[in-house]
Scaffold this motif. Sequence first.
Motif, mmCIF file in Angstrom:
data_model
loop_
_atom_site.group_PDB
_atom_site.id
_atom_site.type_symbol
_atom_site.label_atom_id
_atom_site.label_comp_id
_atom_site.label_asym_id
_atom_site.label_seq_id
_atom_site.Cartn_x
_atom_site.Cartn_y
_atom_site.Cartn_z
ATOM 1 N N ASN A 185 57.119 38.007 70.425
ATOM 2 C CA ASN A 185 57.765 37.339 71.504
ATOM 3 C C ASN A 185 57.058 36.402 72.090
ATOM 4 O O ASN A 185 56.138 36.378 73.079
ATOM 5 N N ASP A 186 57.552 35.064 71.682
ATOM 6 C CA ASP A 186 56.884 34.023 72.096
ATOM 7 C C ASP A 186 58.134 32.686 72.533
ATOM 8 O O ASP A 186 58.661 32.381 71.551
ATOM 9 N N PRO A 187 58.247 32.612 73.937
ATOM 10 C CA PRO A 187 59.329 31.564 74.270
ATOM 11 C C PRO A 187 59.153 30.335 73.905
ATOM 12 O O PRO A 187 60.192 29.666 73.490
ATOM 13 N N GLU A 188 57.837 29.858 73.539
ATOM 14 C CA GLU A 188 57.795 28.654 73.137
ATOM 15 C C GLU A 188 58.137 28.509 71.935
ATOM 16 O O GLU A 188 58.907 27.394 71.237
ATOM 17 N N THR A 189 57.937 29.258 70.805
ATOM 18 C CA THR A 189 58.384 29.428 69.531
ATOM 19 C C THR A 189 59.907 29.304 69.318
ATOM 20 O O THR A 189 60.589 28.465 68.909
ATOM 21 N N TYR A 190 60.810 30.078 70.525
ATOM 22 C CA TYR A 190 61.943 30.264 70.256
ATOM 23 C C TYR A 190 62.483 28.784 70.834
ATOM 24 O O TYR A 190 63.587 28.615 70.036
ATOM 25 N N TYR A 191 62.066 28.516 71.724
ATOM 26 C CA TYR A 191 62.734 27.208 72.443
ATOM 27 C C TYR A 191 62.554 25.902 71.465
ATOM 28 O O TYR A 191 63.411 25.116 71.444
ATOM 29 N N ARG A 192 61.375 25.955 70.735
ATOM 30 C CA ARG A 192 61.295 24.698 69.689
ATOM 31 C C ARG A 192 62.031 24.897 68.734
ATOM 32 O O ARG A 192 62.918 23.967 68.312
ATOM 33 N N LEU A 193 62.582 26.076 68.122
ATOM 34 C CA LEU A 193 63.511 26.376 67.260
ATOM 35 C C LEU A 193 64.696 25.981 67.577
ATOM 36 O O LEU A 193 65.567 25.397 66.930
ATOM 37 N N GLU A 234 52.698 30.677 55.274
ATOM 38 C CA GLU A 234 51.832 30.071 56.272
ATOM 39 C C GLU A 234 51.763 30.593 57.704
ATOM 40 O O GLU A 234 50.899 30.257 58.655
ATOM 41 N N GLY A 235 52.765 31.342 57.984
ATOM 42 C CA GLY A 235 53.069 31.881 59.371
ATOM 43 C C GLY A 235 53.784 30.903 60.384
ATOM 44 O O GLY A 235 54.014 31.033 61.636
ATOM 45 N N GLU A 236 54.647 29.935 59.690
ATOM 46 C CA GLU A 236 55.508 29.096 60.439
ATOM 47 C C GLU A 236 56.910 29.763 60.565
ATOM 48 O O GLU A 236 57.518 30.089 59.801
ATOM 49 N N ALA A 255 70.717 33.320 68.436
ATOM 50 C CA ALA A 255 69.909 33.166 67.287
ATOM 51 C C ALA A 255 69.966 31.485 66.737
ATOM 52 O O ALA A 255 70.729 30.853 67.339
ATOM 53 N N THR A 256 68.752 31.388 66.125
ATOM 54 C CA THR A 256 68.434 29.758 65.876
ATOM 55 C C THR A 256 67.472 29.639 64.640
ATOM 56 O O THR A 256 66.814 30.673 64.256
ATOM 57 N N LEU A 257 67.573 28.455 64.149
ATOM 58 C CA LEU A 257 66.606 28.338 62.667
ATOM 59 C C LEU A 257 66.339 26.862 62.830
ATOM 60 O O LEU A 257 67.011 26.174 63.390
ATOM 61 N N ASP A 258 65.163 26.576 62.226
ATOM 62 C CA ASP A 258 64.767 25.217 61.684
ATOM 63 C C ASP A 258 65.819 24.804 60.890
ATOM 64 O O ASP A 258 65.650 25.318 59.534
ATOM 65 N N PRO A 259 66.531 23.761 61.075
ATOM 66 C CA PRO A 259 67.431 23.425 59.798
ATOM 67 C C PRO A 259 67.010 22.958 58.695
ATOM 68 O O PRO A 259 67.766 22.867 57.501
ATOM 69 N N ASP A 260 65.478 22.591 58.623
ATOM 70 C CA ASP A 260 65.054 21.988 57.250
ATOM 71 C C ASP A 260 64.616 23.095 56.468
ATOM 72 O O ASP A 260 64.593 22.894 55.257
ATOM 73 N N PHE A 261 64.857 24.168 56.958
ATOM 74 C CA PHE A 261 64.518 25.539 56.115
ATOM 75 C C PHE A 261 65.808 26.400 55.929
ATOM 76 O O PHE A 261 65.821 27.512 55.334
ATOM 77 N N ALA A 262 67.149 25.701 56.142
ATOM 78 C CA ALA A 262 68.106 26.761 55.973
ATOM 79 C C ALA A 262 68.712 26.997 54.622
ATOM 80 O O ALA A 262 69.227 27.886 54.112
#
Length: 335
Positions: A185-193, A234-236, A255-262
């Motif tokens: 549960n980390d809002p910063e991580t979620y909003y970054r993604l 690596e924990g990213e 739901a969300t994701l980093d497009p570079d890892f799709a």
Amino acid sequence: MDEIEVRELVQSEYKEWDLIVEKAQSGTLFHTSEWLEICRDVLSKDLKIYGCFRNGGLVGGCPIFVKNFKGILKVATSTCKMTSYSGPLIKESASSKAHKRAQETHEILNSLRKFLCKQGFDSIHLTFPPGFEDIRPFTWNGWDSAVHYTHYLSLKENIDSNLSTERRMEIKTATEARLKTRAWNDPETYYRLLSMAYEKQKVKPPLPKKFFERVFKLIQEKDIGYMFISETPEGEAVAAHLNLYGKKCAVIWTATLDPDFARLSPYALLYYNEFFDLKSRNFDYMNVMAANIPTFVDFIMGFSPELIPYYSVTLESKKYSIAKILHKTIHKGTY
């Protein structure tokens, strides 16, 4: 039966409303005063919770967001951004007889309908939660209706036997890339993604960061959900779901994701492992709120979910209908 009185609840009555939400079969987190107040505060909404009373006791009601368009049109809706349904609720009937329960439902909904029609709204749009099936007090009185859908993924079934070949291949791809999943549960991580995903589309996220911060705070204080992520060795974090707890289900709210890892298929692994995680938490099913999004339906169908309908009703004044036609005419070709 005694006559139903309908009026706006005052703040001190919100706890009573939340008890209705908690006990009603179709009550959801989106009905609760805490969720509605987040929408009100962060999105600057004019919130009203209308309660239906019999002999002084609250027996039902409906949350409404009111918006005035340039002082010309007054619009009421039970939903807002990323709050797909809310709408009318009825206190659970004590009767075991179907006709008695239907009679009570119709008496309450008819009183609510008549009250709403007297509030001077040019448009009223109510979206009922899944499981609330009897909308006849509205449709029998000239309201338009529409059907929407969500997906339920049973946690009691064998997920491996229900996977499509494509989903199996995606899960294999993610596993070979050594992606892992866990609750975090980390809002910063979620909003970054989330920001990265929308930047790729050159649009802004649907809700401001403050909204998610308030939701995470509610999750931590009330234990009403959690974030589940896919991450690299690596924990990213590269993909995430925000799950909100229902009565027998967990709602996959966003739901969300980093497009570079799709290309590594983190979503498939996320859903697959989330199935087992939620099963261990004793939920009966996952409510995957994506059945109205054509681009996502093919993906989720690879997990063999059940298609579940829910309903909305709408009443529009002639003035609103004319304004809507003029708006479409003026903006023709821009959609």
